[in-house]
Scaffold this motif. Structure first.
Motif, PDB file in Angstrom:
ATOM      1  N   GLU A 126     -10.958 -14.679 -11.282  1.00 44.16           N
ATOM      2  CA  GLU A 126     -10.633 -14.167 -12.622  1.00 44.16           C
ATOM      3  C   GLU A 126     -11.823 -14.321 -13.569  1.00 44.16           C
ATOM      4  OE1 GLU A 126      -8.654 -16.171 -10.876  1.00 44.16           O
ATOM      5  OE2 GLU A 126      -7.106 -14.691 -10.378  1.00 44.16           O
ATOM      6  N   ASP A 127     -12.566 -15.408 -13.429  1.00 44.02           N
ATOM      7  CA  ASP A 127     -13.750 -15.605 -14.271  1.00 44.02           C
ATOM      8  C   ASP A 127     -14.740 -14.465 -14.078  1.00 44.02           C
ATOM      9  OD1 ASP A 127     -12.838 -18.003 -15.316  1.00 44.02           O
ATOM     10  OD2 ASP A 127     -13.764 -19.198 -13.732  1.00 44.02           O
ATOM     11  N   ILE A 128     -14.966 -14.079 -12.823  1.00 45.37           N
ATOM     12  CA  ILE A 128     -15.905 -12.992 -12.527  1.00 45.37           C
ATOM     13  C   ILE A 128     -15.343 -11.665 -12.995  1.00 45.37           C
ATOM     14  CG2 ILE A 128     -17.072 -11.738 -10.672  1.00 45.37           C
ATOM     15  CD1 ILE A 128     -17.143 -14.330  -9.084  1.00 45.37           C
ATOM     16  N   GLN A 129     -14.072 -11.461 -12.734  1.00 46.01           N
ATOM     17  CA  GLN A 129     -13.420 -10.197 -13.079  1.00 46.01           C
ATOM     18  C   GLN A 129     -13.461  -9.910 -14.572  1.00 46.01           C
ATOM     19  OE1 GLN A 129      -9.313 -10.060 -11.848  1.00 46.01           O
ATOM     20  NE2 GLN A 129      -8.944  -8.056 -12.776  1.00 46.01           N
ATOM     21  N   LEU A 137     -15.618 -10.260 -25.638  1.00 46.87           N
ATOM     22  CA  LEU A 137     -14.791 -11.091 -24.766  1.00 46.87           C
ATOM     23  C   LEU A 137     -15.499 -12.362 -24.348  1.00 46.87           C
ATOM     24  CD1 LEU A 137     -12.050 -11.213 -23.323  1.00 46.87           C
ATOM     25  CD2 LEU A 137     -13.128 -10.165 -21.333  1.00 46.87           C
ATOM     26  N   SER A 138     -16.827 -12.287 -24.180  1.00 47.19           N
ATOM     27  CA  SER A 138     -17.581 -13.481 -23.802  1.00 47.19           C
ATOM     28  C   SER A 138     -17.612 -14.505 -24.930  1.00 47.19           C
ATOM     29  CB  SER A 138     -19.020 -13.102 -23.410  1.00 47.19           C
ATOM     30  OG  SER A 138     -19.733 -12.582 -24.519  1.00 47.19           O
ATOM     31  N   ILE A 139     -17.296 -14.071 -26.140  1.00 48.56           N
ATOM     32  CA  ILE A 139     -17.262 -14.974 -27.298  1.00 48.56           C
ATOM     33  C   ILE A 139     -15.883 -15.620 -27.432  1.00 48.56           C
ATOM     34  CG2 ILE A 139     -17.467 -15.124 -29.814  1.00 48.56           C
ATOM     35  CD1 ILE A 139     -19.441 -12.789 -29.685  1.00 48.56           C
ATOM     36  N   VAL A 140     -14.829 -14.790 -27.371  1.00 45.08           N
ATOM     37  CA  VAL A 140     -13.472 -15.314 -27.574  1.00 45.08           C
ATOM     38  C   VAL A 140     -12.868 -15.879 -26.293  1.00 45.08           C
ATOM     39  CG1 VAL A 140     -13.076 -13.711 -29.474  1.00 45.08           C
ATOM     40  CG2 VAL A 140     -12.374 -13.060 -27.173  1.00 45.08           C
ATOM     41  N   GLY A 141     -13.345 -15.388 -25.112  1.00 43.69           N
ATOM     42  CA  GLY A 141     -12.795 -15.838 -23.837  1.00 43.69           C
ATOM     43  C   GLY A 141     -11.507 -15.103 -23.493  1.00 43.69           C
ATOM     44  N   TYR A 142     -11.230 -14.970 -22.191  1.00 41.56           N
ATOM     45  CA  TYR A 142     -10.041 -14.229 -21.778  1.00 41.56           C
ATOM     46  C   TYR A 142      -8.799 -15.110 -21.675  1.00 41.56           C
ATOM     47  CZ  TYR A 142     -10.405 -16.127 -17.008  1.00 41.56           C
ATOM     48  OH  TYR A 142     -10.444 -16.960 -15.924  1.00 41.56           O
ATOM     49  N   LYS A 143      -8.997 -16.420 -21.549  1.00 39.28           N
ATOM     50  CA  LYS A 143      -7.854 -17.320 -21.413  1.00 39.28           C
ATOM     51  C   LYS A 143      -7.111 -17.429 -22.745  1.00 39.28           C
ATOM     52  CE  LYS A 143      -9.969 -19.998 -17.693  1.00 39.28           C
ATOM     53  NZ  LYS A 143     -10.501 -21.313 -17.253  1.00 39.28           N
ATOM     54  N   PRO A 147      -3.255  -9.756 -22.339  1.00 38.60           N
ATOM     55  CA  PRO A 147      -3.895  -8.912 -21.311  1.00 38.60           C
ATOM     56  C   PRO A 147      -4.344  -7.543 -21.820  1.00 38.60           C
ATOM     57  CG  PRO A 147      -1.959  -9.997 -20.406  1.00 38.60           C
ATOM     58  CD  PRO A 147      -1.964 -10.294 -21.875  1.00 38.60           C
ATOM     59  N   TRP A 148      -3.565  -6.941 -22.734  1.00 38.09           N
ATOM     60  CA  TRP A 148      -3.901  -5.606 -23.212  1.00 38.09           C
ATOM     61  C   TRP A 148      -5.095  -5.602 -24.171  1.00 38.09           C
ATOM     62  CZ3 TRP A 148      -3.224  -4.524 -28.502  1.00 38.09           C
ATOM     63  CH2 TRP A 148      -2.500  -5.486 -29.219  1.00 38.09           C
ATOM     64  N   LEU A 149      -5.515  -6.794 -24.598  1.00 36.49           N
ATOM     65  CA  LEU A 149      -6.675  -6.889 -25.484  1.00 36.49           C
ATOM     66  C   LEU A 149      -7.976  -7.159 -24.729  1.00 36.49           C
ATOM     67  CD1 LEU A 149      -5.243  -8.988 -28.458  1.00 36.49           C
ATOM     68  CD2 LEU A 149      -5.894  -6.575 -28.491  1.00 36.49           C
ATOM     69  N   ILE A 150      -7.866  -7.507 -23.451  1.00 27.23           N
ATOM     70  CA  ILE A 150      -9.061  -7.883 -22.676  1.00 27.23           C
ATOM     71  C   ILE A 150     -10.036  -6.718 -22.551  1.00 27.23           C
ATOM     72  CG2 ILE A 150      -9.888  -8.532 -20.374  1.00 27.23           C
ATOM     73  CD1 ILE A 150      -7.481 -10.368 -20.126  1.00 27.23           C
ATOM     74  N   TYR A 151      -9.542  -5.549 -22.151  1.00 29.28           N
ATOM     75  CA  TYR A 151     -10.441  -4.409 -21.938  1.00 29.28           C
ATOM     76  C   TYR A 151     -11.170  -3.974 -23.207  1.00 29.28           C
ATOM     77  CZ  TYR A 151     -12.240   0.070 -20.392  1.00 29.28           C
ATOM     78  OH  TYR A 151     -13.078   1.126 -20.097  1.00 29.28           O
ATOM     79  N   PRO A 152     -10.473  -3.793 -24.347  1.00 25.47           N
ATOM     80  CA  PRO A 152     -11.223  -3.413 -25.555  1.00 25.47           C
ATOM     81  C   PRO A 152     -12.260  -4.456 -25.971  1.00 25.47           C
ATOM     82  CG  PRO A 152      -8.917  -3.905 -26.069  1.00 25.47           C
ATOM     83  CD  PRO A 152      -9.029  -3.777 -24.591  1.00 25.47           C
ATOM     84  N   PHE A 153     -11.980  -5.736 -25.731  1.00 27.28           N
ATOM     85  CA  PHE A 153     -12.966  -6.766 -26.047  1.00 27.28           C
ATOM     86  C   PHE A 153     -14.161  -6.689 -25.096  1.00 27.28           C
ATOM     87  CE2 PHE A 153      -9.864  -8.497 -28.859  1.00 27.28           C
ATOM     88  CZ  PHE A 153     -10.534  -9.378 -29.710  1.00 27.28           C
ATOM     89  N   LEU A 158     -23.111  -5.275 -26.231  1.00 27.63           N
ATOM     90  CA  LEU A 158     -24.446  -4.793 -26.600  1.00 27.63           C
ATOM     91  C   LEU A 158     -24.968  -3.735 -25.640  1.00 27.63           C
ATOM     92  CD1 LEU A 158     -26.250  -8.064 -27.784  1.00 27.63           C
ATOM     93  CD2 LEU A 158     -25.097  -6.311 -29.147  1.00 27.63           C
ATOM     94  N   PHE A 159     -24.505  -3.746 -24.403  1.00 31.00           N
ATOM     95  CA  PHE A 159     -24.929  -2.720 -23.449  1.00 31.00           C
ATOM     96  C   PHE A 159     -24.372  -1.353 -23.843  1.00 31.00           C
ATOM     97  CE2 PHE A 159     -24.855  -6.720 -21.034  1.00 31.00           C
ATOM     98  CZ  PHE A 159     -26.170  -6.756 -20.603  1.00 31.00           C
TER      99      PHE A 159
END
Length: 209
Positions: A126-129, A137-143, A147-153, A158-159
């Motif tokens: 899950e960490d890799i996924q 997302l790398s700022i707020v974390g997925y834990k 779930p529905w907010l993970i993709y937009p985050f 920056l890429f």
């Protein structure tokens, strides 16, 4: 570089990096470990045998998926060109600049490999996924995140910003205008399509999670 060779290089690097990501980060082992908790031993063995047998198919699908993505984005930008550009731009030109801009996303799996191979060496599937470097997302974390907010985050990164700017620069160049004009075209076409895509993913995740 000609379109054909640009596409071949993009595809080759994508396959190459994907292969090393799977090997270096032990994705298959992590997947097997995850499945042992959800599948019976007989079902797990059948699945592993089937996956091993058809593993090459996933790599063969990569150029197809890339091609579909490039054609869709080129088509979306081409429609916007009729509205905002006085100069007639060929579909072939748009396709080529999108290929060149796509190379920026190769940095994502490279960053992911570096992060988990050298820094966060104790990780789960899950960490890799869910890890997306230089994203919201790398700022707020997925834990603990819905779930529905993970993709937009993940999309806010920056890429993606660099991708927009590259497209804007190339479009400004081929239309003989400027980067601001190119950004107007990108935001009105690709930006709108991306927003719609994110909303669709959020909707399905919310309803099926």
């Amino acid at each position: 570089m000609k379109i054909k060779w640009s596409f071949i290089l993009l595809t080759f690097l994508t396959v190459f990096i994907s292969f090393f990501l799977i090997k270096l980060l032990h994705i298959n082992q992590l997947l097997n470990l995850s499945l042992t908790n959800t599948l019976k031993s007989d079902d797990l063995e059948k699945y592993l045998n089937l996956r091993e047998k058809w593993a090459f198919v996933s790599y063969l699908l990569i150029p197809v998926i890339i091609l579909i993505k490039l054609v869709l984005i080129s088509s979306i930008l081409n429609i916007s060109m009729f509205m905002f550009s006085e100069k007639k731009i060929k579909f072939k030109q748009l396709f080529h600049i999108i290929i060149k801009a796509e190379f920026i996303f190769l940095l994502v799996p490279i960053f992911k490999i570096i992060w988990f191979y050298f820094f966060k060496t104790n990780y789960t599937l899950e960490d890799i996924q869910f890890f997306y470097p230089l994203s919201a997302l790398s700022i707020v974390g997925y834990k603990g995140l819905e779930p529905w907010l993970i993709y937009p985050f993940q999309v806010i990164n920056l890429f993606e910003l660099a991708y927009w700017l590259l497209l804007a620069y190339f479009i400004g160049k081929i239309t003989e205008t400027n980067m601001d004009h190119g950004l107007k075209i990108v935001s009105s076409s690709y930006g709108s399509a991306l927003l719609l895509w994110v909303v669709v993913i959020m909707f399905f995740t919310l309803n099926y999670s």
